[in-house]
Design a protein around this motif. Structure first.
Motif, PDB file in Angstrom:
ATOM      1  N   ASP A   1     -28.307   4.544 -30.312  1.00  0.00           N
ATOM      2  CA  ASP A   1     -27.684   5.848 -30.567  1.00  0.00           C
ATOM      3  C   ASP A   1     -28.318   6.521 -31.762  1.00  0.00           C
ATOM      4  OD1 ASP A   1     -25.953   6.135 -28.531  1.00  0.00           O
ATOM      5  OD2 ASP A   1     -24.200   5.372 -29.572  1.00  0.00           O
ATOM      6  N   ILE A   2     -28.443   5.745 -32.818  1.00  0.00           N
ATOM      7  CA  ILE A   2     -28.999   6.330 -34.038  1.00  0.00           C
ATOM      8  C   ILE A   2     -30.430   6.772 -33.790  1.00  0.00           C
ATOM      9  CG2 ILE A   2     -29.661   5.827 -36.404  1.00  0.00           C
ATOM     10  CD1 ILE A   2     -27.266   3.915 -36.455  1.00  0.00           C
TER      11      ILE A   2
ATOM     12  N   GLY B   1     -16.081  -0.691 -30.811  1.00  0.00           N
ATOM     13  CA  GLY B   1     -17.495  -0.450 -31.051  1.00  0.00           C
ATOM     14  C   GLY B   1     -18.140   0.258 -29.873  1.00  0.00           C
ATOM     15  N   LEU B   2     -17.787  -0.208 -28.718  1.00  0.00           N
ATOM     16  CA  LEU B   2     -18.348   0.391 -27.513  1.00  0.00           C
ATOM     17  C   LEU B   2     -17.904   1.853 -27.403  1.00  0.00           C
ATOM     18  CD1 LEU B   2     -20.043  -0.562 -25.129  1.00  0.00           C
ATOM     19  CD2 LEU B   2     -17.915  -0.861 -23.864  1.00  0.00           C
TER      20      LEU B   2
ATOM     21  N   VAL C   1     -31.797   7.653 -30.948  1.00  0.00           N
ATOM     22  CA  VAL C   1     -31.836   8.877 -30.143  1.00  0.00           C
ATOM     23  C   VAL C   1     -31.406  10.074 -30.974  1.00  0.00           C
ATOM     24  CG1 VAL C   1     -30.886  10.027 -28.126  1.00  0.00           C
ATOM     25  CG2 VAL C   1     -31.416   7.613 -28.027  1.00  0.00           C
ATOM     26  N   GLY C   2     -30.406   9.822 -31.823  1.00  0.00           N
ATOM     27  CA  GLY C   2     -29.922  10.904 -32.687  1.00  0.00           C
ATOM     28  C   GLY C   2     -31.052  11.434 -33.537  1.00  0.00           C
TER      29      GLY C   2
ATOM     30  N   GLY D   1     -26.667  -0.932 -28.878  1.00  0.00           N
ATOM     31  CA  GLY D   1     -26.276   0.413 -28.478  1.00  0.00           C
ATOM     32  C   GLY D   1     -26.181   1.321 -29.680  1.00  0.00           C
ATOM     33  N   ILE D   2     -25.591   0.785 -30.746  1.00  0.00           N
ATOM     34  CA  ILE D   2     -25.441   1.601 -31.951  1.00  0.00           C
ATOM     35  C   ILE D   2     -26.816   1.976 -32.492  1.00  0.00           C
ATOM     36  CG2 ILE D   2     -24.704   1.488 -34.356  1.00  0.00           C
ATOM     37  CD1 ILE D   2     -22.305  -0.116 -33.406  1.00  0.00           C
TER      38      ILE D   2
ATOM     39  N   TRP E   1     -17.151   3.755 -29.818  1.00  0.00           N
ATOM     40  CA  TRP E   1     -17.894   4.516 -30.827  1.00  0.00           C
ATOM     41  C   TRP E   1     -19.243   4.918 -30.274  1.00  0.00           C
ATOM     42  CZ3 TRP E   1     -22.561   4.273 -33.157  1.00  0.00           C
ATOM     43  CH2 TRP E   1     -22.736   5.089 -34.290  1.00  0.00           C
ATOM     44  N   MET E   2     -19.879   3.913 -29.711  1.00  0.00           N
ATOM     45  CA  MET E   2     -21.190   4.135 -29.139  1.00  0.00           C
ATOM     46  C   MET E   2     -21.153   5.263 -28.101  1.00  0.00           C
ATOM     47  SD  MET E   2     -23.196   1.025 -27.470  1.00  0.00           S
ATOM     48  CE  MET E   2     -23.568   1.673 -25.866  1.00  0.00           C
TER      49      MET E   2
ATOM     50  N   GLU F   1     -26.610   6.202 -42.553  1.00  0.00           N
ATOM     51  CA  GLU F   1     -26.461   5.193 -41.512  1.00  0.00           C
ATOM     52  C   GLU F   1     -26.834   3.811 -42.035  1.00  0.00           C
ATOM     53  OE1 GLU F   1     -25.180   4.987 -38.745  1.00  0.00           O
ATOM     54  OE2 GLU F   1     -24.846   7.037 -38.063  1.00  0.00           O
TER      55      GLU F   1
ATOM     56  N   LEU G   1     -25.133  18.649 -34.172  1.00  0.00           N
ATOM     57  CA  LEU G   1     -25.690  17.307 -34.256  1.00  0.00           C
ATOM     58  C   LEU G   1     -25.412  16.693 -35.625  1.00  0.00           C
ATOM     59  CD1 LEU G   1     -27.222  15.564 -32.324  1.00  0.00           C
ATOM     60  CD2 LEU G   1     -29.347  16.368 -33.320  1.00  0.00           C
TER      61      LEU G   1
ATOM     62  N   GLU H   1     -20.623   8.673 -29.664  1.00  0.00           N
ATOM     63  CA  GLU H   1     -21.884   9.150 -30.246  1.00  0.00           C
ATOM     64  C   GLU H   1     -22.838   9.584 -29.131  1.00  0.00           C
ATOM     65  OE1 GLU H   1     -22.929   9.909 -33.050  1.00  0.00           O
ATOM     66  OE2 GLU H   1     -25.092   9.671 -33.152  1.00  0.00           O
TER      67      GLU H   1
ATOM     68  N   LEU I   1     -24.985  13.055 -28.438  1.00  0.00           N
ATOM     69  CA  LEU I   1     -26.427  13.124 -28.235  1.00  0.00           C
ATOM     70  C   LEU I   1     -26.772  13.775 -26.910  1.00  0.00           C
ATOM     71  CD1 LEU I   1     -27.258   9.598 -29.617  1.00  0.00           C
ATOM     72  CD2 LEU I   1     -27.369  11.804 -30.775  1.00  0.00           C
TER      73      LEU I   1
ATOM     74  N   ALA J   1     -20.541   8.654 -38.190  1.00  0.00           N
ATOM     75  CA  ALA J   1     -20.875   7.583 -39.127  1.00  0.00           C
ATOM     76  C   ALA J   1     -19.634   7.180 -39.913  1.00  0.00           C
ATOM     77  CB  ALA J   1     -21.984   8.044 -40.067  1.00  0.00           C
TER      78      ALA J   1
ATOM     79  N   TRP K   1     -14.499  -5.532 -22.040  1.00  0.00           N
ATOM     80  CA  TRP K   1     -14.788  -4.301 -22.783  1.00  0.00           C
ATOM     81  C   TRP K   1     -14.361  -3.041 -22.061  1.00  0.00           C
ATOM     82  CZ3 TRP K   1     -20.448  -5.756 -24.336  1.00  0.00           C
ATOM     83  CH2 TRP K   1     -20.394  -6.749 -25.350  1.00  0.00           C
TER      84      TRP K   1
ATOM     85  N   LEU L   1     -33.576  13.276 -31.539  1.00  0.00           N
ATOM     86  CA  LEU L   1     -33.135  14.641 -31.224  1.00  0.00           C
ATOM     87  C   LEU L   1     -33.267  15.547 -32.423  1.00  0.00           C
ATOM     88  CD1 LEU L   1     -30.002  14.211 -29.035  1.00  0.00           C
ATOM     89  CD2 LEU L   1     -32.052  15.485 -28.495  1.00  0.00           C
TER      90      LEU L   1
ATOM     91  N   LEU M   1     -24.781  -6.321 -27.560  1.00  0.00           N
ATOM     92  CA  LEU M   1     -24.956  -5.134 -26.729  1.00  0.00           C
ATOM     93  C   LEU M   1     -24.524  -3.894 -27.500  1.00  0.00           C
ATOM     94  CD1 LEU M   1     -25.762  -4.385 -23.840  1.00  0.00           C
ATOM     95  CD2 LEU M   1     -23.324  -4.316 -23.297  1.00  0.00           C
ATOM     96  N   VAL M   2     -23.368  -4.026 -28.129  1.00  0.00           N
ATOM     97  CA  VAL M   2     -22.854  -2.896 -28.899  1.00  0.00           C
ATOM     98  C   VAL M   2     -23.772  -2.608 -30.068  1.00  0.00           C
ATOM     99  CG1 VAL M   2     -20.920  -2.103 -30.282  1.00  0.00           C
ATOM    100  CG2 VAL M   2     -20.505  -3.403 -28.192  1.00  0.00           C
TER     101      VAL M   2
END
Lengths: 221, 489, 659, 307
Positions: free
Chosen positions: A177-178, B133-134, A180-181, A173-174, B136-137, A152, B166, B140, B144, B174, B58, A184, A169-170
């Protein structure tokens, strides 16, 4: 900046050669801090608030939060070290050099536009490749999580190197996400340790079709 | 009207977070059901208003999302109906699983419900986002939020499945992110915005080579999530280990979200005049998936794994349809709907079967028609539906794809298509017939209507689609096909 | 036309009601009534079309195909409706009593039965590709469920499995067939396809697919593998319906293909003739080797489909060679045999059902002497047996005579083609006929004649009136068609209008000629009945006719004959099966005889299907062996899975993006 | 003409039993015996007609009905059989197929009646009967095909009158082949040496005779009479083929034909006297060879017509 890139590359080699997850976590933390600095350094001349936010959040997430999380998991599970990886540490290092050459070649071959840095791109590619390689070659689940982080980091670096910016924001968010990933993964790691008394990936082969398929299809119908 | 779309995304997320903290089962279940109904109604409204909702920054709803959103929402509603009954049946205390030979204890229901609602939110976002991007988020985020769902039973095997899920999906995603970066690279300098509409505006000026790289990366990345062979390996594990309502959602809705990710870039490709590049790859992946699924379906004795491989097969069919393009894309979109409408009820029925027999091995199950009459009928009906027997809708969509392939004179492709269909059919026939028929001494069970009704409704819809495709549906599908480019590959 | 659709709807509705009704008797009655009424309604347009009227097709708007949904009846489909309309109600009536009132509910059985009947009728009227396939599959699935009626027996489940897979593979071939047809003619309507048939490029491929796809259903060798499994497994009235009627849809499909594509050249005709001969001969040879009565009958379906196909092939050749006599007699014989086979094969299956109902077994070797207690079953079965063996004075002879006649009538063309054809047709038909006589001598002789071999056979009871009535009606029709032979030319003339109408043949001459010939044949048949009776009566008038004494059968002086010492079916067929042993590959198991005075010994033969054992099983095994190593792919190790992703990525990047 | 054509079948019905008398006399001559009377079969038939019947307890209506059916079939076949240049009372295109199938029906009845007794011996005989006839029929039909091609006629009448001396001059090899094939088929179908020994006394080796073991009295008479008619029919077919002399005058034609029949019975008698019985296993091979003869003739014919 190039110096930063070299440092990152070296850090990867360190992970490749190390058998201790603790060391790897520390290296990943350092990588995270460097990566957080990267966008700030890269746009030093015309810094905007956005870049500050991206850089700092990256630094906080990748350099501090995630390593802390991993450290926590490590302590809770008490995993000591990677004993027998699929690819030995020496060979891993050697392969690391090959991967470095490969990513350099790719970076050159991409015919990047003028404003992208080939060195940074090569570094980013290298991180991604090392991440992938580590995931495949290590047995300990925690090492896979770390490898995922490395990967990553590489992707992140790639984004920076070809000066691509997402809206904040994105971006956040990314990062979330990472986070939280990895959270987890850490959580599952904990369960792995508890349920299976080990965290070796190669022992997790309960689920496959080798048993569920009967040799004579249809005979039992 | 942006509020409507935002509501669709935020509502389940909020409800999900609240659900984590609700201790009373009854209230939480009501919450869950209410959210599902509300979400479905909102989705329907959004779909009906779709043409009048102008694309915003978006989030927006275009023809593709109009197909996917109500579908996912409907599935969720049905899964909710089914799932409430399911969690009621599932014991809270620790128990012993004879098959795996270990103890397990289910995840607390609050976490389960919460994750499920978050999962819905993430899926809605993935469908509605108009920003790469959104999206993608969001995709993902679906991974999760669904990982805890797969780990619901907290057994050794479900842990393994969740872990593999996972890791593999994260790696895939990625790779997809790298692909998105390459799209940014391919765009003319100074654009730096990955909103779909802006990319499409500039699609004439993109750098072809980077676009190709981007497509490959995203195809592999999202393809992992979608279950395209040889990237599919998490899928049989996850689908077979997850509790049945979750499997139903994973197969019926989640795979579609990943597919939408691929379709988005194909949309860009098409706009950039590179449709055939993507289509060629999609044909290959489609056939490969069908072939691999066929290999594992033949002789498969674990019925949940069989369903999972069938999902791989159908994702292959869908990808193949998009690869053929034109009429094939029409068939593929139709097949997306049909597959969801059929596979979900199958998983639900599998859940009923599992809670009666406590085994996943088809070899140990006999005489379903007698023991569980309602589920037995659904099981068989689902079988005929999933293998594309008329008058189920899957037949129409498969035939359309075949027709498109033959019209494009892709002889090899069609030959393999037919062969793989036969392979899969032979594989699945054995399992389904073995389970449904035969002599058994087990006494018949009276089944709860709640455990069979949702599946029945979905299958009925699939049946209706085989006889009558409403005009508006084919209009929307046609619009979506136009978005993906008309060129027949 | 609306009447026909109404009839079909009625049947489906009846099935649904039967499903809902809790009481078995009422369910059976509802289903029966709806089948009868539906068939009666459908008969009106069918007869109207056959008598020369044309009927406006029903057109419905349909969203699926973007075109109209057309249901129509032309003379070809109307002709095929005939056996469907005759057999279905009779089978339903028989089934009502055959199934009786068991503990389980019969609603689903009747639903599928009615669905099968309705879908077969709809299939004949469908004039749209999508509709055709849909109904085709409904037919396949409903018949599958009917086969699975006794699914608690493993044999039945296996049969269902085989049937389902065979029919599905056939369907896939048909899907490809129709897709090619549709895409080349840009139409999914039969009318549109015919209008654009000049645009068809891959005619050869289309015919191969059609013969394969429809051949699976019809039961061409070696695609017949499901037949000998499914027919014995199904309840008898279902076997009668499937074997007598349903497999004919395969023939209908091939004929429809011919009308859709138009004719090609002699190759198709030759191909059909050869396929027919192979099916015919192998069918009857395998039938000879069977011990199970229904399995034996199933193989005879393969044989008769072969005969029908020979006829059709001759007809196609007639068109290719521009010989109207061949066209008329070939197609006519094939079509008439479709009808005849439906009659006598259903009759035989119903008879077999009565036997199994009465004795509980269908193993020929365990039966014997049934005639004494099952008078009606036996005599109707005898008529069916003589008819299926093509013996005068029954209907089977008439249709076979058509084909023989077609074979020889080309001889005067003095070109080699027709002469070779004549030799093929005559030799094969004679061989098939001879073997069929042998086979049915065995079937009837061992089952119904002599002494009961087991207590099962001794304690047999006659079927009840509801089961006997259909059998008697069918037997009566077999006799009637034999006697009404000259009239059959009018019957087969009608569908020829569809099959060869556009080729400008003039059939008046050959029709007249054929009618005359059959006039003589029918005359002889009439005389045959009368003189036989006269001879029989003359015997009664002889001086000492009334002095009759009874004794045991001549036993060569053996002291203690038992019923078990009668000649068995296997022994009876042995000389012939020995003759064809390289084809049959009969498996023999026997225990070695030890000592000078061996006590018990046994000998057992089993003749598995050569196509199944020799073709399909090896293919299955081969595919399985080839792909089983590939299953190592899903080994369960995560690192490996990651490697797949990496490799896929690298390969694609290198190959497609040119790194 | 019409009435006269009915005379021929009538004479067949009257004279058929004579054939076996002639054959037996020839055989006796060869064996150096005096032999039975030429009319012996007539005596036998007469005697049987006056006997009372005995039936097996195992039997049913089938065996009582069978003789009538068998005889009917053969009588009808006689109606179709042409006499050289004179057509049979019933003649139409393709009538030979009906003739063969009538014989087939007769055989079916014989076989079923045999099985009706439940005797292992009779079952065995029936089994052999159906085996041999299944192979013999195609051979017989192939012969017909050659003749159809040669004469261009589809009916027996045309075929019979179509073979003339000229034909024997130009196409002798073909006709000889067919005649030879038919001769052997005739021997096989009528249970003659070398296929079956009508005078054997061991049930295990019989074919036709073993099937009729359980008949008595009038039934047996009908069976015997039917057998004689069957021989007559096959003989007639052969005579039509090998006696190419055709007359328009009725009595000349009748004499020629009857002479031909006499000749045939002589030939059968001689064959029976000088040959040994074939192994049963070899019979099908010989029958197939007979078919092969016809096939060779057919191929020659094809090649000729192609020139």
């Amino acid at each position: 900046m190039n110096a930063l890139a070299v440092l990152l590359i070296l850090s990867c080699l360190l992970i490749l050669g190390s058998s201790r997850p603790r060391v790897a976590i520390q290296v990943v933390a350092v990588q995270g801090i460097f990566l957080g600095l990267l966008p700030i350094l890269r746009s030093w001349e015309h810094l905007t608030a956005g870049i500050w936010i991206v850089g700092i959040s990256g630094l906080v997430f990748k350099g501090i939060l995630l390593p802390w999380l991993m450290q926590n998991v490590l302590q809770r599970t008490g995993i000591q070290k990677e004993t027998a990886p699929y690819v030995s540490f020496g060979t891993s290092l050697l392969l690391g050099i090959v991967l470095l050459a490969l990513s350099a070649w790719i970076a050159v071959n991409l015919q990047l536009p003028a404003d992208a840095s080939p060195v940074l791109t090569a570094m980013a590619m290298f991180l991604v490749l090392v991440g992938l390689f580590l995931m495949m070659s290590r047995r300990k689940a925690i090492m896979q999580t770390l490898a995922y982080l490395v990967m990553e980091n590489g992707v992140y670096a790639l984004g920076v190197s070809i000066s691509l910016e997402f809206p904040y924001l994105v971006e956040l968010g990314i990062l979330l996400d990472i986070f939280v990933g990895v959270f987890l993964m850490g959580n599952l790691l904990f369960h792995l340790d508890r349920e299976l008394q080990h965290t070796d990936v190669d022992k997790m082969t309960e689920l496959s079709d080798l048993q569920t398929i009967s040799s004579e299809p249809g005979r039992d119908a | 009207m942006i509020n409507l779309l935002v509501c669709i995304i935020v509502l389940p997320a909020l409800m999900g977070i609240i659900s984590y903290f609700i201790q009373c089962n009854g209230i939480r279940r009501t919450f869950w059901l209410l959210t599902a109904i509300l979400h479905f109604l909102l989705s329907l409204k959004a779909a009906l208003m779709a043409p009048y909702l102008a694309p915003t920054l978006w989030i927006g709803i275009d023809a593709l999302s109009t197909i996917f959103l109500p579908l996912s929402s409907l599935l969720f509603l049905m899964v909710t109906l089914y799932g409430i009954g399911y969690v009621k049946r599932e014991p809270v205390e620790q128990q012993n699983d004879q098959e795996i030979g270990g103890l397990y204890q289910n995840t607390p229901e609050s976490i389960f419900t919460g994750s499920l609602l978050l999962f819905l939110s993430a899926m809605s976002l993935a469908i509605l986002s108009q920003h790469l991007g959104l999206q993608w988020m969001a995709i993902e985020a679906t991974t999760l939020s669904s990982a805890p769902l797969i780990y619901y039973h907290r057994s050794k095997t479900s842990l393994e499945a969740a872990w593999k899920y996972l890791i593999l999906c994260s790696v895939g995603i990625a790779v997809a992110l790298m692909g998105i970066f390459f799209i940014g690279l391919a765009l003319p300098r100074g654009i730096g915005d990955l909103t779909l509409s802006i990319i499409l505006q500039h699609s004439g000026q993109v750098n072809t080579k980077w676009m190709e790289v981007a497509f490959i990366l995203m195809l592999v990345g999202y393809g992992t999530k979608m279950g395209l062979a040889p990237l599919h390996n998490w899928l049989p594990d996850a689908h077979s280990e997850a509790p049945s309502p979750v499997s139903a959602l994973l197969s019926g809705a989640l795979l579609n979200c990943a597919l939408l990710g691929i379709l988005r870039i194909q949309q860009i490709n098409a706009a950039a005049g590179m449709a055939s590049f993507g289509q060629g790859l999609m044909v290959i992946f489609g056939l490969l998936s069908m072939g691999v699924a066929g290999i594992f379906l033949l002789g498969q004795t674990d019925y949940k794994r069989m369903l999972a491989y069938s999902s791989v097969e159908h994702m292959g069919i869908i990808t193949l349809g998009f690869g053929i393009g034109g009429l094939g894309a029409f068939g593929a979109l139709l097949h997306v709907i049909n597959h969801s409408l059929i596979k979900s009820p199958l998983f639900m029925t599998a859940g009923n079967i599992h809670s009666r027999f406590h085994t996943k091995s088809a070899l140990k199950i006999n005489g379903l028609m007698k023991v569980l009459p309602a589920s037995g009928i659904l099981w068989l009906a689902g079988f005929f539906a999933i293998v594309g027997t008329p008058p189920f809708g899957s037949f129409i969509s498969e035939f359309t794809i075949l027709f498109a392939g033959i019209s494009s004179k892709l002889w090899w492709v069609n030959g393999l298509f037919g062969f793989f269909l036969i392979l899969a059919f032979i594989g699945m026939t054995g399992v389904f017939l073995k389970m449904s028929f035969g002599k058994t001494d087990a006494p018949p069970d009276k089944e709860h209507s709640i455990s069979v009704l949702p599946a029945g409704i979905l299958l009925l819809l699939a049946l209706v689609l085989g006889i009558w495709i409403p005009g508006w549906l084919s209009n929307i599908i046609n619009l979506a096909v136009q978005m993906l480019g008309n060129g027949a590959g | 036309m609306e009447l026909m659709l109404l009839g079909c709807l009625l049947q489906i509705l009846g099935g649904l009601i039967a499903l809902a009704v809790r009481d078995n008797n009422k369910a059976s009655l509802t289903a029966n009534l709806s089948v009868w009424l539906g068939c009666a309604l459908a008969a009106i347009p069918v007869i109207s079309v056959l008598s020369g009227n044309s009927i406006n097709p029903v057109r419905l708007e349909w969203s699926l195909t973007g075109s109209q949904l057309v249901f129509g009846l032309d003379t070809l489909s109307a002709f095929f409706c005939l056996p469907f309309l005759v057999i279905s109600p009779l089978a339903a009536m028989y089934g009502r009593s055959y199934l009786g009132n068991p503990e389980r509910r019969l609603g689903s059985h009747w639903l599928f039965f009615n669905l099968l009947v309705a879908s077969m009728l709809l299939l004949l009227t469908a004039q749209n590709v999508i509709m055709f396939i849909i109904v085709w599959e409904v037919m396949a699935v409903s018949s599958f469920f009917l086969v699975m009626h006794d699914h608690e027996q493993e044999k039945v489940r296996k049969a269902g499995w085989t049937y389902l897979i065979a029919t599905h593979i056939g369907t896939i071939a048909l899907l490809v067939f129709f897709a090619i047809l549709g895409s080349e003619t840009h139409s999914l309507d039969f009318g549109g396809i015919i209008a654009n048939r000049k645009m068809i490029v891959h005619t050869g491929a289309l015919f191969v697919l059609a013969i394969f796809g429809f051949g699976v259903k019809a039961g061409f060798f070696p695609l017949h593998v499901w037949l000998p499994e499914a027919h014995p497994a199904a309840p008898s009235h279902v076997s009668a319906l499937m074997s007598g009627v349903m497999i004919k849809t395969g023939i209908y499909g091939i004929l429809r293909t011919i009308t859709l594509i138009g004719y090609t050249d002699a190759y198709l005709g030759w191909a059909l003739v050869i396929i027919g001969i192979i099916s015919g001969v192998t069918g009857v040879v395998f039938a000879l080797a069977q011990h199970d009565l229904k399995r034996l009958l199933a193989y005879h379906s393969v044989e008769n489909i072969g005969i029908i196909t020979i006829g059709i092939g001759v007809g196609v050749l007639g068109i290719a060679w521009k010989l109207p006599a061949l066209v008329f007699l070939g197609f006519g014989g094939g079509l008439l045999h479709v009808l005849n086979h439906a009659l006598f094969k259903s009759l035989l299956f119903l008879g077999a059902g009565a036997v199994s109902h009465g004795t509980g077994t269908l193993d020929i070797e365990l039966l014997g002497g049934l005639l004494k207690k099952m008078r009606w079953t036996a005599w109707t079965f005898l008529i069916g047996a003589a008819a299926i063996a093509g013996l005068p004075p029954f209907n089977g002879f008439i249709s076979e005579f058509y084909i023989y006649f077609a074979g020889i009538s080309g001889v005067r063309a003095f070109t080699p083609g027709p002469i070779i054809l004549a030799a093929f047709v005559m030799v094969s038909l004679a061989l098939i006929g001879g073997l069929a006589v042998a086979c049915f001598s065995k079937a009837f002789g061992i089952v119904f004649l002599g002494e009961a071999r087991t207590t099962k056979a001794a304690n047999v009871h006659e079927a009840d009136l509801q089961m006997l009535t259909p059998m008697v009606i069918l037997a009566g029709l077999c006799v009637l068609i034999g006697l009404a032979a000259p009239l059959t030319v009018y019957l087969v003339k009608a569908p020829l209008g569809t099959l060869a109408g556009s080729d400008g043949f003039d059939f008046t001459g050959i029709m007249h000629h054929t009618r005359t010939v059959f006039g003589y044949v029918a005359l002889i048949f009439g005389i045959l009945y009368i003189i036989s009776l006269v001879f029989y009566l003359i015997k009664k008038l002889l001086p000492r006719a009334n002095q009759v004494s009874t004794t045991g059968t001549w036993d060569c002086g053996y002291a203690a004959p038992t019923a078990r010492m009668q000649y068995t079916a296997s022994s009876f067929a042995q000389p012939l099966t020995e003759l064809f042993r390289s084809l049959l590959r009969t498996r023999k198991t026997s225990s070695r005889i030890k000592g000078y005075f061996p006590a018990n010994t046994e000998f057992h033969t089993e003749t598995p299907d050569v196509a199944k054992e020799g073709i399909f099983a090896p293919i299955f095994r081969l595919i399985n062996n080839r792909i089983s190593p590939l299953r190592q792919m899903q080994h369960g190790n995560l690192s490996g899975y990651l490697l797949y992703i990496a490799i896929t990525l690298i390969v694609l990047l290198i190959w497609k993006a040119g790194f | 003409m019409h009435l006269i054509s009915w005379l021929f079948p009538l004479s067949a019905l009257l004279l058929a039993p004579l054939l076996s008398g002639i054959i037996n006399r020839v055989k006796a001559y060869f064996a150096g015996r005096k032999g039975p009377s030429i009319l012996q079969l007539y005596y036998d038939l007469f005697k049987l007609m006056h006997k009372s019947s005995v039936y097996s307890r195992s039997t049913s209506l089938v065996i009582r009905l069978a003789p009538a059916v068998i005889l009917t079939c053969l009588v009808l076949a006689c109606l179709i059989l042409p006499w050289g240049g004179f057509p049979a009372p019933v003649s139409f295109a393709g009538d030979f197929i009906l003739l063969i199938y009538l014989l087939g029906l007769a055989r079916f009845a014989t076989v079923l009646a045999a099985l009706d007794t439940g005797s292992a011996f009779e079952g065995m005989g029936a089994s052999r009967e159906v085996q041999f006839s299944a192979v013999a029929e195609p051979s017989l039909l192939l012969g017909f095909l050659v003749l159809i091609m040669h004469t261009g006629s589809l009916g027996l009448a045309g075929i019979a009158s179509g073979i003339t001396i000229v034909d024997w001059q130009i196409a002798a090899p073909l006709l000889v082949l067919v005649a030879f094939a038919w001769f052997f088929i005739m021997l096989a179908e009528n249970s003659r040496m070398p296929v079956d020994d009508p005078n054997t006394h061991l049930e295990l080796t019989m074919i036709h005779e073993v099937m009729v073991l359980d008949y008595s009295s009038a039934d047996f008479a009908l069976i015997q009479y039917g057998a004689a008619l069957k021989l007559w029919i096959f003989g007639g077919l052969l005579v039509n083929l090998i006696i190419p002399v055709k007359f328009d005058v009725v009595w000349l034609q009748a004499v020629t034909f009857l002479g031909g029949m006499f000749l045939i019975s002589l030939l059968i008698g001689i064959t029976e006297s000088i040959t040994a019985r074939l192994k049963l296993l070899n019979v099908p091979k010989v029958l197939v060879s007979a078919g092969a003869f016809s096939l060779i003739a057919l191929i020659i014919k094809l090649v000729e017509s192609y020139q």
